[in-house]
Design a protein around this motif. Structure first.
Motif, PDB file in Angstrom:
ATOM      1  N   MET A 101       0.810  -1.217   0.000  1.00 58.83           N
ATOM      2  CA  MET A 101       0.000   0.000   0.000  1.00 58.83           C
ATOM      3  C   MET A 101       0.845   1.270   0.000  1.00 58.83           C
ATOM      4  O   MET A 101       0.409   2.317  -0.472  1.00 58.83           O
ATOM      5  N   LYS A 102       2.062   1.185   0.516  1.00 57.42           N
ATOM      6  CA  LYS A 102       2.941   2.353   0.525  1.00 57.42           C
ATOM      7  C   LYS A 102       3.286   2.819  -0.887  1.00 57.42           C
ATOM      8  O   LYS A 102       3.606   3.993  -1.103  1.00 57.42           O
ATOM      9  N   PRO A 105      -0.555   5.306  -5.049  1.00 53.00           N
ATOM     10  CA  PRO A 105      -0.927   6.714  -4.833  1.00 53.00           C
ATOM     11  C   PRO A 105      -2.079   6.854  -3.853  1.00 53.00           C
ATOM     12  O   PRO A 105      -3.028   6.058  -3.876  1.00 53.00           O
ATOM     13  N   GLU A 106      -2.000   7.861  -2.993  1.00 56.03           N
ATOM     14  CA  GLU A 106      -2.974   8.018  -1.919  1.00 56.03           C
ATOM     15  C   GLU A 106      -4.403   8.207  -2.416  1.00 56.03           C
ATOM     16  O   GLU A 106      -5.360   7.862  -1.726  1.00 56.03           O
ATOM     17  N   GLU A 107      -4.545   8.769  -3.618  1.00 56.52           N
ATOM     18  CA  GLU A 107      -5.899   9.032  -4.120  1.00 56.52           C
ATOM     19  C   GLU A 107      -6.569   7.784  -4.695  1.00 56.52           C
ATOM     20  O   GLU A 107      -7.748   7.810  -5.054  1.00 56.52           O
ATOM     21  N   HIS A 108      -5.837   6.673  -4.762  1.00 57.36           N
ATOM     22  CA  HIS A 108      -6.396   5.442  -5.312  1.00 57.36           C
ATOM     23  C   HIS A 108      -6.963   4.566  -4.203  1.00 57.36           C
ATOM     24  O   HIS A 108      -6.245   4.203  -3.270  1.00 57.36           O
ATOM     25  N   ASP A 138     -13.147   4.765   6.095  1.00 57.89           N
ATOM     26  CA  ASP A 138     -11.715   4.600   5.853  1.00 57.89           C
ATOM     27  C   ASP A 138     -11.382   3.175   5.439  1.00 57.89           C
ATOM     28  O   ASP A 138     -10.607   2.938   4.508  1.00 57.89           O
ATOM     29  N   THR A 178      -9.121   5.582   2.122  1.00 61.22           N
ATOM     30  CA  THR A 178      -8.391   6.797   2.465  1.00 61.22           C
ATOM     31  C   THR A 178      -6.955   6.470   2.869  1.00 61.22           C
ATOM     32  O   THR A 178      -6.655   5.344   3.282  1.00 61.22           O
ATOM     33  N   PRO A 179      -6.072   7.463   2.788  1.00 61.30           N
ATOM     34  CA  PRO A 179      -4.699   7.251   3.272  1.00 61.30           C
ATOM     35  C   PRO A 179      -4.670   6.875   4.745  1.00 61.30           C
ATOM     36  O   PRO A 179      -3.857   6.058   5.177  1.00 61.30           O
ATOM     37  N   GLN A 180      -5.601   7.457   5.538  1.00 61.70           N
ATOM     38  CA  GLN A 180      -5.646   7.153   6.968  1.00 61.70           C
ATOM     39  C   GLN A 180      -5.961   5.680   7.212  1.00 61.70           C
ATOM     40  O   GLN A 180      -5.445   5.045   8.129  1.00 61.70           O
ATOM     41  N   ARG A 182      -5.041   3.174   5.679  1.00 63.40           N
ATOM     42  CA  ARG A 182      -3.909   2.278   5.459  1.00 63.40           C
ATOM     43  C   ARG A 182      -3.082   2.073   6.728  1.00 63.40           C
ATOM     44  O   ARG A 182      -2.173   1.254   6.756  1.00 63.40           O
ATOM     45  N   ARG A 183      -3.402   2.807   7.781  1.00 61.53           N
ATOM     46  CA  ARG A 183      -2.674   2.667   9.045  1.00 61.53           C
ATOM     47  C   ARG A 183      -3.144   1.485   9.873  1.00 61.53           C
ATOM     48  O   ARG A 183      -2.667   1.259  10.981  1.00 61.53           O
TER      49      ARG A 183
END
Length: 268
Positions: A101-102, A105-108, A138, A178-180, A182-183
């Motif tokens: 996931m890193k 791209p964050e928008e995907h 999320d 969301t990017p969040q 992925r945490r």
């Protein structure tokens, strides 16, 4: 004019949990992902379902080891022609997912599934992804009502998380919008360790949740709200009406079951 949303980047986890996998040994292949189902290795069935789905775009295969891929010309061809991107597997499914996931791209938005999801279809993928997107959450997990699974496959023993409102079976479909979101990898690591023990899994939410679960008073919404508060994320679930979505190949019995199912397709 509204912008067309990005398709889901599909991540397929295909690493091995152990050096000697009983399913791989029983089927005579070098890793479980290559176990044939209906004459086709499971990993190809999953990749084909993702390719046919309307909601997914790029496909990333995390695992198996490159030394195994070198022995599988069809899989190597998919990778060498850039139809599928390959990433080396990490120490566990959660660390593999976090690693992949890193690079996205964050928008995907991201869809994560597994190579042993032998009965996955484009219809299941599109159903889950389209409804996951509507949640504005999320992280979204796919769940199948256990009654559907028990009715369709009474001979199968699936792990059931029994909530007050209904019981559910997991189906190895996860969406990260969301990017969040992925945490969530650290919590996912706990889920991996307790995935076959619902009570231990609920315990990660605290003893209040455990008591509610034991007494039959914990609803799915309460469980998801507890996870959301613990992770400071919005975590929801999408109920999936396809019982075969809950059948992955963890054991030799599962392998025999999916082959039986393919001979007698489930009718909706």
């Amino acid at each position: 004019m509204s912008q067309t949303p990005h398709p889901f980047t599909a991540v397929v986890l295909a690493g091995s949990r152990a050096s000697r996998d009983p399913v791989a040994e029983a089927s005579g292949v070098s890793c479980k992902a290559l176990t044939p189902v209906g004459g086709t290795p499971m990993v190809f069935r999953v990749l084909e379902a993702l390719q046919a789905a309307e909601t997914t775009g790029s496909r990333i295969l995390c695992g198996p080891r490159w030394s195994i891929i070198e022995q599988q010309s069809q899989l190597q061809s998919l990778i060498n022609t850039n139809q599928v991107e390959w990433v080396a597997p990490q120490s566990s499914p959660s660390t593999s997912a976090a690693f992949v996931m890193k690079s996205i791209p964050e928008e995907h938005p991201i869809l994560v599934t597994t190579a042993d999801h032998a009965l996955l279809t484009s219809e299941i993928v599109d159903y889950f992804c389209s409804r996951a997107r509507l949640t504005n959450s999320d992280v979204i997990a796919g769940l199948v009502p256990s009654t559907l699974v028990e009715q369709a496959f009474p001979q199968s023993k699936r792990t059931i998380i029994r909530f007050k409102d209904q019981g559910y079976c997991g189906c190895n479909l996860f969406a990260f919008l969301t990017p969040q979101g992925r945490r969530i990898a650290e919590f996912w690591r706990q889920v991996e360790q307790e995935r076959k023990s619902p009570l231990k899994l609920i315990r990660t939410l605290g003893w209040t949740a455990v008591l509610r679960y034991i007494t039959g008073n914990l609803t799915l919404a309460q469980g998801l709200d507890g996870i959301s508060q613990k992770l400071k994320l919005k975590v929801t679930a999408v109920p999936i009406p396809f019982p075969q979505a809950a059948v992955d190949v963890d054991t030799v019995a599962d392998w025999e079951l999916v082959q039986e199912i393919l001979e007698k397709p489930v009718t909706q």
